[in-house]
Design a protein around this motif. Structure first.
Motif, PDB file in Angstrom:
ATOM      1  N   PRO A  30      81.745 -13.426  -7.768  1.00 24.76           N
ATOM      2  CA  PRO A  30      82.285 -14.699  -8.252  1.00 24.76           C
ATOM      3  C   PRO A  30      81.435 -15.880  -7.796  1.00 24.76           C
ATOM      4  N   GLN A  31      81.419 -16.922  -8.596  1.00 26.15           N
ATOM      5  CA  GLN A  31      80.669 -18.125  -8.246  1.00 26.15           C
ATOM      6  C   GLN A  31      81.168 -18.681  -6.914  1.00 26.15           C
ATOM      7  N   PRO A  32      80.296 -19.385  -6.196  1.00 29.30           N
ATOM      8  CA  PRO A  32      80.728 -20.004  -4.938  1.00 29.30           C
ATOM      9  C   PRO A  32      81.962 -20.862  -5.163  1.00 29.30           C
ATOM     10  N   GLU A  33      82.800 -20.924  -4.155  1.00 32.23           N
ATOM     11  CA  GLU A  33      84.064 -21.641  -4.272  1.00 32.23           C
ATOM     12  C   GLU A  33      83.900 -23.142  -4.319  1.00 32.23           C
ATOM     13  N   GLY A  34      82.776 -23.675  -3.900  1.00 32.84           N
ATOM     14  CA  GLY A  34      82.545 -25.115  -3.972  1.00 32.84           C
ATOM     15  C   GLY A  34      82.817 -25.819  -2.659  1.00 32.84           C
ATOM     16  N   PRO A  35      82.590 -27.136  -2.653  1.00 34.52           N
ATOM     17  CA  PRO A  35      82.750 -27.922  -1.429  1.00 34.52           C
ATOM     18  C   PRO A  35      84.139 -27.732  -0.838  1.00 34.52           C
ATOM     19  N   GLY A  36      84.166 -27.616   0.474  1.00 26.41           N
ATOM     20  CA  GLY A  36      85.439 -27.474   1.171  1.00 26.41           C
ATOM     21  C   GLY A  36      85.931 -26.044   1.274  1.00 26.41           C
ATOM     22  N   SER A  37      85.242 -25.096   0.662  1.00 26.06           N
ATOM     23  CA  SER A  37      85.732 -23.718   0.689  1.00 26.06           C
ATOM     24  C   SER A  37      85.646 -23.115   2.088  1.00 26.06           C
ATOM     25  N   ASN A  38      84.923 -23.764   2.973  1.00 28.23           N
ATOM     26  CA  ASN A  38      84.859 -23.259   4.346  1.00 28.23           C
ATOM     27  C   ASN A  38      86.130 -23.573   5.122  1.00 28.23           C
ATOM     28  N   SER A  39      87.115 -24.227   4.466  1.00 27.31           N
ATOM     29  CA  SER A  39      88.350 -24.567   5.156  1.00 27.31           C
ATOM     30  C   SER A  39      89.213 -23.328   5.415  1.00 27.31           C
ATOM     31  N   THR A  40      88.973 -22.241   4.688  1.00 23.08           N
ATOM     32  CA  THR A  40      89.670 -20.985   4.956  1.00 23.08           C
ATOM     33  C   THR A  40      88.743 -20.118   5.802  1.00 23.08           C
ATOM     34  N   ASN A  41      89.277 -19.036   6.345  1.00 27.59           N
ATOM     35  CA  ASN A  41      88.446 -18.147   7.153  1.00 27.59           C
ATOM     36  C   ASN A  41      87.303 -17.629   6.289  1.00 27.59           C
ATOM     37  N   PRO A  42      86.065 -18.030   6.571  1.00 24.28           N
ATOM     38  CA  PRO A  42      84.943 -17.641   5.722  1.00 24.28           C
ATOM     39  C   PRO A  42      84.795 -16.129   5.533  1.00 24.28           C
ATOM     40  N   ALA A  43      85.094 -15.355   6.550  1.00 19.97           N
ATOM     41  CA  ALA A  43      84.933 -13.904   6.443  1.00 19.97           C
ATOM     42  C   ALA A  43      85.879 -13.294   5.420  1.00 19.97           C
ATOM     43  N   ASP A  44      87.001 -13.964   5.141  1.00 21.07           N
ATOM     44  CA  ASP A  44      87.999 -13.434   4.213  1.00 21.07           C
ATOM     45  C   ASP A  44      87.820 -13.907   2.777  1.00 21.07           C
ATOM     46  N   ARG A  45      86.938 -14.859   2.544  1.00 21.37           N
ATOM     47  CA  ARG A  45      86.749 -15.356   1.179  1.00 21.37           C
ATOM     48  C   ARG A  45      86.163 -14.244   0.320  1.00 21.37           C
ATOM     49  N   PRO A  46      86.653 -14.065  -0.913  1.00 13.71           N
ATOM     50  CA  PRO A  46      86.176 -12.969  -1.770  1.00 13.71           C
ATOM     51  C   PRO A  46      84.655 -12.933  -1.918  1.00 13.71           C
ATOM     52  N   THR A  47      84.037 -14.091  -2.041  1.00 14.99           N
ATOM     53  CA  THR A  47      82.589 -14.142  -2.183  1.00 14.99           C
ATOM     54  C   THR A  47      81.902 -13.513  -0.981  1.00 14.99           C
ATOM     55  N   ASN A  48      82.362 -13.850   0.211  1.00 17.52           N
ATOM     56  CA  ASN A  48      81.737 -13.314   1.420  1.00 17.52           C
ATOM     57  C   ASN A  48      82.024 -11.838   1.612  1.00 17.52           C
ATOM     58  N   VAL A  49      83.229 -11.410   1.274  1.00 17.06           N
ATOM     59  CA  VAL A  49      83.555  -9.988   1.369  1.00 17.06           C
ATOM     60  C   VAL A  49      82.601  -9.192   0.469  1.00 17.06           C
ATOM     61  N   MET A  50      82.409  -9.663  -0.760  1.00 14.49           N
ATOM     62  CA  MET A  50      81.542  -8.945  -1.707  1.00 14.49           C
ATOM     63  C   MET A  50      80.079  -8.988  -1.281  1.00 14.49           C
ATOM     64  N   LEU A  51      79.596 -10.138  -0.800  1.00 16.63           N
ATOM     65  CA  LEU A  51      78.209 -10.220  -0.331  1.00 16.63           C
ATOM     66  C   LEU A  51      77.981  -9.280   0.849  1.00 16.63           C
ATOM     67  N   ARG A  52      78.916  -9.279   1.785  1.00 15.14           N
ATOM     68  CA  ARG A  52      78.795  -8.411   2.962  1.00 15.14           C
ATOM     69  C   ARG A  52      78.805  -6.937   2.550  1.00 15.14           C
ATOM     70  N   GLN A  53      79.745  -6.556   1.683  1.00 15.13           N
ATOM     71  CA  GLN A  53      79.821  -5.163   1.245  1.00 15.13           C
ATOM     72  C   GLN A  53      78.555  -4.737   0.504  1.00 15.13           C
ATOM     73  N   ARG A  54      78.032  -5.625  -0.328  1.00 16.10           N
ATOM     74  CA  ARG A  54      76.825  -5.278  -1.088  1.00 16.10           C
ATOM     75  C   ARG A  54      75.650  -5.038  -0.157  1.00 16.10           C
ATOM     76  N   THR A  55      75.420  -5.938   0.796  1.00 11.14           N
ATOM     77  CA  THR A  55      74.268  -5.749   1.682  1.00 11.14           C
ATOM     78  C   THR A  55      74.453  -4.520   2.570  1.00 11.14           C
ATOM     79  N   GLN A  56      75.679  -4.269   3.022  1.00  7.70           N
ATOM     80  CA  GLN A  56      75.920  -3.094   3.867  1.00  7.70           C
ATOM     81  C   GLN A  56      75.800  -1.797   3.076  1.00  7.70           C
ATOM     82  N   ARG A  57      76.096  -1.830   1.795  1.00 10.00           N
ATOM     83  CA  ARG A  57      75.941  -0.636   0.960  1.00 10.00           C
ATOM     84  C   ARG A  57      74.460  -0.370   0.667  1.00 10.00           C
ATOM     85  N   LEU A  58      73.705  -1.433   0.374  1.00 16.21           N
ATOM     86  CA  LEU A  58      72.285  -1.270   0.051  1.00 16.21           C
ATOM     87  C   LEU A  58      71.430  -0.944   1.276  1.00 16.21           C
ATOM     88  N   PHE A  59      71.813  -1.524   2.420  1.00 18.34           N
ATOM     89  CA  PHE A  59      71.018  -1.366   3.649  1.00 18.34           C
ATOM     90  C   PHE A  59      71.951  -1.043   4.817  1.00 18.34           C
TER      91      PHE A  59
END
Length: 131
Positions: A30-59
């Motif tokens: 999904p596209q970045p959430e935009g300004p202020g999206s760091n107001s929630t726990n960054p590790a739990d944001r869908p974008t970060n979950v997917m980025l983390r899973q992708r890099t951990q799967r590839l490497f």
């Protein structure tokens, strides 16, 4: 005068809209959430979950670091590697997205052993600053 103020505000806010670059890292995320999206726990944001899973799967931990470095270059990331106390390295790849007045970045960070084997890896995106 009000019209000019409204137009100036819309122009500034329009600069905050950030889309993903057209590279494999971002495909289907999904596209970045935009300004202020760091107001929630960054590790739990869908974008970060997917980025983390992708890099951990590839490497995954235990895989060689060299292909990761090549891949980060194809993602147009600036890569830095620093020696750590155990003879291994700590690395990061960063790509800045957007432009003034709001910037975002995507980061891949990892550690690797002295033999060039990935020990940990993660990825995230977030605000790097809005005026």
């Amino acid at each position: 005068m009000r019209v000019l103020i409204v137009l100036a505000a819309l122009t500034l806010l329009g600069g905050c809209a950030v889309g993903w670059p057209d590279t494999a890292l971002y495909e289907g995320i999904p596209q970045p959430e935009g300004p202020g999206s760091n107001s929630t726990n960054p590790a739990d944001r869908p974008t970060n979950v997917m980025l983390r899973q992708r890099t951990q799967r590839l490497f995954p931990a235990g895989s060689p670091e060299a292909p990761l470095l090549d891949w980060l270059a194809t993602q147009k990331m600036s890569v830095r590697r620093y020696p750590d106390q155990d003879g291994g390295v700590r690395g990061s790849g960063v790509r800045y997205l957007g432009s003034w007045p709001c910037n975002r970045s995507v980061r891949v960070t990892w550690t690797a052993s002295s033999t060039g084997v990935i020990e940990t890896i993660t990825a995230d995106e977030g605000d790097t600053g809005c005026f």
